[in-house]
Design a protein around this motif. Structure first.
Motif, PDB file in Angstrom:
ATOM      1  N   LEU A 272       0.835  -1.202   0.000  1.00  0.00           N
ATOM      2  CA  LEU A 272       0.000   0.000   0.000  1.00  0.00           C
ATOM      3  C   LEU A 272       0.874   1.257   0.000  1.00  0.00           C
ATOM      4  O   LEU A 272       0.595   2.223  -0.726  1.00  0.00           O
ATOM      5  N   ALA A 273       1.947   1.233   0.794  1.00  0.00           N
ATOM      6  CA  ALA A 273       2.863   2.378   0.835  1.00  0.00           C
ATOM      7  C   ALA A 273       3.506   2.601  -0.531  1.00  0.00           C
ATOM      8  O   ALA A 273       3.643   3.747  -0.990  1.00  0.00           O
ATOM      9  N   LYS A 274       3.889   1.521  -1.190  1.00  0.00           N
ATOM     10  CA  LYS A 274       4.525   1.628  -2.508  1.00  0.00           C
ATOM     11  C   LYS A 274       3.559   2.223  -3.533  1.00  0.00           C
ATOM     12  O   LYS A 274       3.931   3.104  -4.324  1.00  0.00           O
ATOM     13  N   MET A 275       2.309   1.755  -3.512  1.00  0.00           N
ATOM     14  CA  MET A 275       1.336   2.262  -4.475  1.00  0.00           C
ATOM     15  C   MET A 275       1.047   3.743  -4.252  1.00  0.00           C
ATOM     16  O   MET A 275       0.927   4.517  -5.202  1.00  0.00           O
ATOM     17  N   VAL A 276       0.948   4.153  -2.978  1.00  0.00           N
ATOM     18  CA  VAL A 276       0.683   5.565  -2.671  1.00  0.00           C
ATOM     19  C   VAL A 276       1.861   6.422  -3.092  1.00  0.00           C
ATOM     20  O   VAL A 276       1.695   7.498  -3.676  1.00  0.00           O
TER      21      VAL A 276
END
Length: 334
Positions: A272-276
C-alpha cells in the motif's frame, strides 16, 4: 485427487462425523475443517493412541499455539470443545476445556517488519543448515516459503495447501483456494513477480533432485519436507521464529508474535505504501490489495491504511481524506 481434510489420527471418525452434521445444518465449516486438520496432525505428533481428548493433550496443544492471535486461538478452542462434547454424547468421556477470555476488539497492532528486517530474514533463511538427519526435515522449502508469503500475502494455510498444478509459472499466477484453503471458501488468482518466480524455479530445481516418487505430479504438495510429505503450519512457525531471532528480532511473547501471519500484514502495508508513493489514488489501491489478499469486502483491507500511516508517517497527508472517513475518532484526536 488428494483430499487435504483426510484426517488420519485416532480422533478422525469423530471429526468427520461432526463436520457432516454441521454441513447438514447448512453451516459453513471451512474454519472447522482447518482447525481439525491442525489438531489431527498434532495428535499424531503427540502419539495419541486412544480416541479420547485428555486434559494433558489439550494443555500440550495449547502451548503449541503461541503464534495464534487471541481471537484465532479462541475460535480453535471453541471448535475443540464442540468436538469433546460430541464425543461425550457418544459415550467417549473427553475433557472439555474452559474457553479462554477473548475480546471482540480487533484493534491489535500486528508486527510490521521493516524492509531491512525482511532482507535480513531472507539472508538468514538462505544460511540455514540441517540440525539433524531426519527424513522429515522441512529445511529445503523454508526459504522459498518465506519469500512467497511476503511477496503474495497468502495465509500460511493457503500457501501450504498449494499443489504443483496450482503454481503456474508460464502465466506467473498462483491458483489459491482450489482445495478449500481460503478463509472465506472462495478461490482466487494471485500474481507472481519476477523475483519470486526466480526463487520458485530455484526451489523446483533442487526439489526435483529428491528421489521421491510422483514428486512432480499435479496433485502433489508443492512445499515438501525431504521425505516428500507436505509441510505443516507447525514447521513454518518453528523455523520462522528461529530465523527472525537470529536476525536480532525479539519475540514478544505468547499471542503477540512476531508470527508467520505478520508476513501477510507486512506485505499489505509495504504494498500500500509503494502504491501511494507511486501516485496511485488510495481509493484505487485498496480494491487491488483486497483482491490479492482475498478479502470479500474493503472493510478488512481498510485497516491497512492505519497500519501504513503508522509505519510511514510521511504518507499520512496523502491518506488523510480516506483516514478521516474510515477512522474519524482516531485521526481526529491525534
Amino acid at each position: 485427487m488428494t483430499n487435504p481434510f483426510d484426517y488420519r489420527g485416532v480422533l478422525a471418525p469423530y471429526m468427520k462425523a461432526l463436520i457432516r452434521i454441521k454441513e447438514s445444518w447448512g453451516l459453513t465449516v471451512i474454519s472447522t475443517r482447518w482447525t481439525y486438520k491442525e489438531f489431527d496432525e498434532y495428535t499424531i505428533q503427540y502419539g495419541l493412541t486412544e480416541p479420547v481428548i485428555t486434559k494433558d493433550l489439550i494443555g500440550s496443544w495449547a502451548k503449541s499455539r503461541e503464534n495464534d492471535c487471541v481471537r484465532t486461538f479462541y475460535g480453535k478452542c471453541c471448535r475443540l470443545s464442540e468436538l469433546a462434547r460430541y464425543m461425550n454424547e457418544h459415550g467417549v468421556k473427553s475433557y472439555i476445556m474452559p474457553l479462554p477470555k477473548c475480546t471482540n476488539d480487533r484493534g491489535f497492532t500486528p508486527y510490521i517488519f521493516t524492509k531491512e528486517q525482511m532482507q535480513a530474514i531472507f539472508q538468514e533463511s538462505d544460511r540455514l543448515q540441517r540440525e539433524s538427519h531426519r527424513k522429515d526435515d522441512p529445511i529445503m522449502s523454508v526459504p522459498c516459503l518465506i519469500r512467497l508469503l511476503y511477496s503474495t500475502g497468502l495465509r500460511i494455510t493457503e500457501a501450504l495447501s498449494l499443489r504443483n498444478k496450482d503454481v503456474d509459472l508460464d502465466r506467473n499466477i498462483l491458483k489459491v483456494g482450489t482445495w478449500g484453503s481460503t478463509k472465506n471458501g472462495e478461490d482466487r488468482l494471485v500474481p507472481i513477480c519476477n523475483s519470486l518466480k526466480e526463487n520458485l524455479l530455484r526451489y523446483l530445481h533442487y526439489r526435483s533432485m529428491l528421489p521421491i516418487l510422483g514428486i512432480t505430479d499435479g496433485y502433489h504438495p508443492f512445499f515438501i519436507k525431504l521425505n516428500g510429505t507436505a509441510l505443516s503450519s507447525a514447521n513454518a512457525y518453528r523455523w520462522f521464529k528461529k530465523i527472525y531471532t537470529k536476525c536480532g528480532i525479539a519475540y514478544k511473547g505468547e499471542h503477540f508474535g512476531p508470527r508467520v501471519h505478520d508476513l501477510r500484514h507486512t506485505m499489505a502495508t509495504h504494498s500500500l505504501a509503494k502504491m501511494v508513493r507511486e501516485g496511485l489514488d488510495i481509493y484505487a489501491a485498496l480494491p487491488l490489495l483486497a483482491a490479492c489478499l482475498g478479502h470479500k469486502s474493503l472493510l478488512s483491507t481498510e485497516e491497512y491504511v492505519r497500519l501504513t500511516c503508522n509505519e510511514y508517517p510521511e504518507l499520512l497527508e496523502q491518506c488523510s481524506s480516506l483516514n478521516d472517513f474510515i477512522y474519524p475518532e482516531k485521526y481526529g484526536s491525534e
